[in-house]
Design a protein around this motif. Structure first.
Motif, short mmCIF file in Angstrom:
data_model
loop_
_atom_site.label_atom_id
_atom_site.label_comp_id
_atom_site.label_asym_id
_atom_site.label_seq_id
_atom_site.Cartn_x
_atom_site.Cartn_y
_atom_site.Cartn_z
N CYS A 1 14.01 3.36 -7.62
CA CYS A 1 14.98 4.11 -8.44
C CYS A 1 14.57 4.12 -9.91
CB CYS A 1 16.39 3.55 -8.28
SG CYS A 1 16.99 3.64 -6.59
N ILE A 2 13.31 4.47 -10.13
CA ILE A 2 12.76 4.53 -11.48
C ILE A 2 12.02 5.86 -11.62
CG2 ILE A 2 11.17 3.46 -13.14
CD1 ILE A 2 11.60 0.81 -11.62
N HIS A 3 12.22 6.53 -12.73
CA HIS A 3 11.58 7.82 -12.98
C HIS A 3 10.05 7.68 -12.86
CE1 HIS A 3 10.29 11.44 -15.13
NE2 HIS A 3 11.47 11.92 -14.77
N PRO A 4 9.39 8.68 -12.26
CA PRO A 4 7.93 8.58 -12.06
C PRO A 4 7.12 8.28 -13.32
CG PRO A 4 8.80 10.43 -10.82
CD PRO A 4 9.94 9.90 -11.66
N SER A 5 7.47 8.88 -14.45
CA SER A 5 6.70 8.59 -15.67
C SER A 5 6.88 7.14 -16.11
CB SER A 5 7.06 9.56 -16.80
OG SER A 5 8.41 9.42 -17.15
N SER A 6 8.05 6.59 -15.88
CA SER A 6 8.27 5.18 -16.20
C SER A 6 7.50 4.29 -15.25
CB SER A 6 9.76 4.84 -16.14
OG SER A 6 10.47 5.52 -17.14
N VAL A 7 7.43 4.67 -13.98
CA VAL A 7 6.67 3.89 -13.00
C VAL A 7 5.21 3.81 -13.42
CG1 VAL A 7 5.78 3.89 -10.62
CG2 VAL A 7 8.21 4.27 -11.04
N THR A 8 4.66 4.91 -13.87
CA THR A 8 3.26 4.92 -14.33
C THR A 8 3.05 3.90 -15.44
OG1 THR A 8 3.05 7.24 -13.71
CG2 THR A 8 1.44 6.38 -15.30
N ARG A 9 3.94 3.91 -16.42
CA ARG A 9 3.84 2.99 -17.55
C ARG A 9 4.00 1.53 -17.09
NH1 ARG A 9 7.86 0.88 -19.80
NH2 ARG A 9 9.33 2.49 -19.16
N ILE A 10 4.98 1.30 -16.24
CA ILE A 10 5.25 -0.06 -15.75
C ILE A 10 4.07 -0.57 -14.93
CG2 ILE A 10 6.74 -1.44 -14.25
CD1 ILE A 10 9.03 0.55 -15.15
N HIS B 1 0.82 -1.22 0.00
CA HIS B 1 0.00 0.00 0.00
C HIS B 1 0.85 1.26 0.00
CE1 HIS B 1 -3.37 -2.65 0.61
NE2 HIS B 1 -2.76 -3.17 1.65
N ILE B 2 1.67 1.39 -1.00
CA ILE B 2 2.58 2.52 -1.14
C ILE B 2 2.06 3.45 -2.24
CG2 ILE B 2 4.06 1.39 -2.83
CD1 ILE B 2 6.48 2.57 -1.41
N GLU B 3 2.40 4.72 -2.12
CA GLU B 3 2.02 5.68 -3.15
C GLU B 3 3.07 5.67 -4.27
OE1 GLU B 3 1.11 9.54 -1.66
OE2 GLU B 3 -0.44 8.78 -0.32
N ALA B 4 2.64 6.09 -5.43
CA ALA B 4 3.50 6.03 -6.62
C ALA B 4 4.80 6.81 -6.45
CB ALA B 4 2.73 6.52 -7.85
#
Length: 157
Positions: free
Chosen positions: A73-82, A62-65
């Motif tokens: 250690c991943i860029h936020p926009s990449s996290v969204t896609r992943i 239950h963690i936030e993005a």
């Protein structure tokens, strides 16, 4: 007439050989470790970044993005896609905040937990192999030194 505006630096002012620079050394070490893990992940149709996200979510349910991005250690926009990919694979659950529609909470699904459980024995075998090659003490000292480097550099931003 000689151009004195751009003198050739002496040896003390030149850049180090690339093989003796921290960024290159860190990349070489990372590659040496990941080349052992990639076949396991690829065999399960999982990328390295997806695996990092799954591991962080396993440790921090239950963690936030934004937190997930920092810890993996991943860029936020990449996290969204992943996360979209992992959600399609039914590996994660994404829930919108009831109080703030812009915020989401991510957690590992049952299928994601089962996946982690299924690949963990092979991943642990690889970690044990790496440990037998370089030694637990070297791994611990290296992790401690890397923590010191990270802390010192983050403090001086």
């Amino acid at each position: 007439m000689t151009d004195t505006t751009s003198p050739v630096p002496d040896t003390a002012q030149r850049l180090s050989q690339t093989q003796r620079t921290l960024p290159i050394a860190l990349l070489r070490a990372r590659e040496a470790v990941l080349e052992r893990l990639r076949p396991v992940l690829a065999g399960e149709d999982m990328t390295e970044q997806q695996w990092r996200i799954m591991r962080v979510l396993e440790e921090r349910p239950h963690i936030e993005a934004k937190q997930l991005s920092a810890l993996a250690c991943i860029h936020p926009s990449s996290v969204t896609r992943i996360l979209q990919t992992l959600e399609k694979k039914k590996m994660v659950r994404i829930e919108k905040s009831k109080t703030d529609g812009r915020r989401i909470t991510i957690s590992v699904s049952r299928r994601g937990t089962a996946f982690i459980d299924s690949v963990s024995p092979e991943i642990l075998r690889i970690y044990a192999e790496i440990e037998s090659i370089i030694g637990r003490d070297v791994i611990d000292r290296t992790l401690d030194q890397l923590d010191r480097i990270t802390t010192a550099l983050e403090r001086t931003r």
